[in-house]
Design an enzyme around this catalytic site. Structure first.
Site, mmCIF file in Angstrom:
data_model
loop_
_atom_site.group_PDB
_atom_site.id
_atom_site.type_symbol
_atom_site.label_atom_id
_atom_site.label_comp_id
_atom_site.label_asym_id
_atom_site.label_seq_id
_atom_site.Cartn_x
_atom_site.Cartn_y
_atom_site.Cartn_z
ATOM 1 N N GLU A 99 -7.768 -7.697 5.523
ATOM 2 C CA GLU A 99 -7.145 -8.369 5.100
ATOM 3 C C GLU A 99 -6.047 -9.471 6.029
ATOM 4 O O GLU A 99 -6.040 -10.368 5.952
ATOM 5 C CB GLU A 99 -6.108 -7.921 3.903
ATOM 6 C CG GLU A 99 -6.822 -7.490 2.804
ATOM 7 C CD GLU A 99 -6.176 -6.393 1.920
ATOM 8 O OE1 GLU A 99 -4.884 -6.166 2.159
ATOM 9 O OE2 GLU A 99 -6.876 -5.555 1.107
ATOM 10 N N GLY B 220 -13.152 -10.665 -12.585
ATOM 11 C CA GLY B 220 -12.344 -9.542 -12.704
ATOM 12 C C GLY B 220 -12.383 -8.520 -11.971
ATOM 13 O O GLY B 220 -13.204 -8.453 -11.100
ATOM 14 N N TYR C 288 0.929 -1.256 -0.112
ATOM 15 C CA TYR C 288 -0.093 -0.046 0.027
ATOM 16 C C TYR C 288 0.786 1.111 0.015
ATOM 17 O O TYR C 288 0.424 2.153 -0.591
ATOM 18 C CB TYR C 288 -0.956 0.077 1.092
ATOM 19 C CG TYR C 288 -2.119 -0.914 1.085
ATOM 20 C CD1 TYR C 288 -3.252 -0.226 0.431
ATOM 21 C CD2 TYR C 288 -2.223 -2.215 1.443
ATOM 22 C CE1 TYR C 288 -4.037 -1.232 0.332
ATOM 23 C CE2 TYR C 288 -3.341 -3.197 1.219
ATOM 24 C CZ TYR C 288 -4.274 -2.525 0.612
ATOM 25 O OH TYR C 288 -5.423 -3.405 0.613
#
Length: 398
Positions: free
Chosen positions: A140, A390, A98
């Site tokens: 996450e 996607g 990040y």
């Protein structure tokens, strides 16, 4: 929550940033990949980079997050964040990445917008970025912990136990752990990532839904050949079709994904098109394995009966449920399915019970059409769930 000093700045500059973010994203990716070519080779989807979808997704997610902060300052957009976090965890994204994105994204913003990026503007959008990034990092971290993996270390080696040609363009692979232990359970509707080494040395990653029931000792994925072997959007699926054989080893992630079958006894609509049938198969397998009495309406659309992967399995699963109905549409019927309708899926003639919960998976035009039909029929938006294969280009519009 966005700070008091940043809120008016973001509100005033959001239209300018939204209008320019496509150009910002193009500069950002170009600069970042020049400095870190390994990210394009081994992490980012080269197909989505080539067709611009990843850049559109970035634009949609950042703009949508900023809009949510302004419209609902006390509510975190968890649905949007969860979808992104699951995808990131399936790719093995780590928190330090990040910082790399931040560096090149804000340099690109300054390059594209020039003098409009004052210190005040830069600080306000920096706050937006880190609010979103830190929320994703936290989600996450939790997802990695749930799988028992360290950050970014979601990968495992699995052996192809079976291979079946399901249709001219779809092949399924049954996967087992190389050490023989049972596969971890998952929630019906989740997917795994598969990483393959391509002839140029790149390690490209694609996601494939688990098309079997949870709780089995093996996993199954069904891979549709996309594009062509020479095209970035088809390089992984083509490699798997041409090279992956029984006994071979694949690098596979733990299961992730937030489009999962919620528990309960209410009626369901499972609507799919094309390869979108795979998460529906997992849900139906789960319902059949648990003897669920839930009313289930199954809708599937495809180009032809021959192109319909797992067609007979879908019929068998519907027959195995005590209160399930199947509706089929084929653009080019050939008489193999006399009860199927011709053309595109049309829910106007499909009877739906009250309080139905809908799950949609397939190409975006199909899902937009079905979602619109459901909204017009009074199904609340919060009861319509969808999966995108996607980058999620629907974030800002849904």
């Amino acid at each position: 929550m966005l700070s008091e000093q940043s809120t008016p700045v973001v509100r005033e500059t959001l239209p300018v940033v939204r209008a320019a973010i496509g150009e910002i994203a193009e500069v950002f990716y170009g600069r970042m990949f020049d400095a870190h070519p390994e990210l394009l080779a081994d992490l980012f989807n080269r197909g989505n980079q080539a067709n611009g979808e990843q850049r559109k997704a970035l634009a949609g997610s950042i703009a949508a997050f900023a809009e949510q902060l302004l419209a609902h300052p006390d509510v975190r957009p968890d649905t949007m964040l969860a979808r992104i976090a699951h995808k990131h965890a399936s790719l093995g994204i780590t928190s330090d990445q990040y910082k790399i994105v931040h560096k090149y994204l804000f340099a690109a913003m300054g390059e594209v917008l020039g003098d409009a990026v004052t210190t005040e503007v830069a600080e306000a959008w920096d706050e937006v970025y880190w609010l979103m990034a830190n929320a994703l990092i936290a989600l996450e971290t939790r997802l990695y912990a749930q799988t028992g993996a360290a950050e970014g270390e979601t990968w495992q080696q699995m052996t192809i136990a079976e291979r079946h040609q399901e249709s001219p363009d779809v092949v399924s692979f049954t996967l087992r752990h190389t050490d023989g232990r049972p596969c971890a359970s998952f929630r019906a509707g989740q997917y795994v990532s598969v990483q393959v080494e391509l002839p140029d040395g790149a390690h490209q990653i694609r996601q494939y839904s688990l098309s079997c029931a949870p709780g089995r000792p093996e996993w199954r994925i069904s891979v549709k050949r996309a594009g062509g072997a020479a095209l970035p959007d088809g390089e992984v699926s083509s490699w798997l079709h041409h090279n992956a054989r029984v006994g071979d080893t694949l690098t596979v992630s733990a299961p992730f994904g937030d489009l999962t079958l919620r528990p309960g006894d209410g009626p369901l609509l499972l609507a799919s098109a094309g390869i979108g049938t795979t998460p529906v198969l997992s849900m139906l397998n789960h319902l059949a394995a648990t003897g669920s009495p839930r009313p289930v309406t199954v809708v599937h659309a495809d180009r032809t009966p021959d192109d319909h992967a797992h067609r007979e399995e879908l019929r068998q699963l519907v027959r195995a449920l005590p209160d399930a109905r199947l509706h089929l549409w084929y653009e080019e019927p050939d008489g193999q399915e006399p009860e199927a309708a011709a053309g595109l899926a049309d829910l106007a003639a499909v009877e739906l019970p009250e309080s139905v919960t809908a799950y949609l998976c397939g190409p975006l035009p199909f899902m937009r059409s079905v979602r619109g039909d459901l909204l017009r029929r009074g199904v609340p938006a919060q009861d319509i769930h969808y999966e995108v294969f996607g980058p999620d280009l629907w974030l800002a519009a849904s």
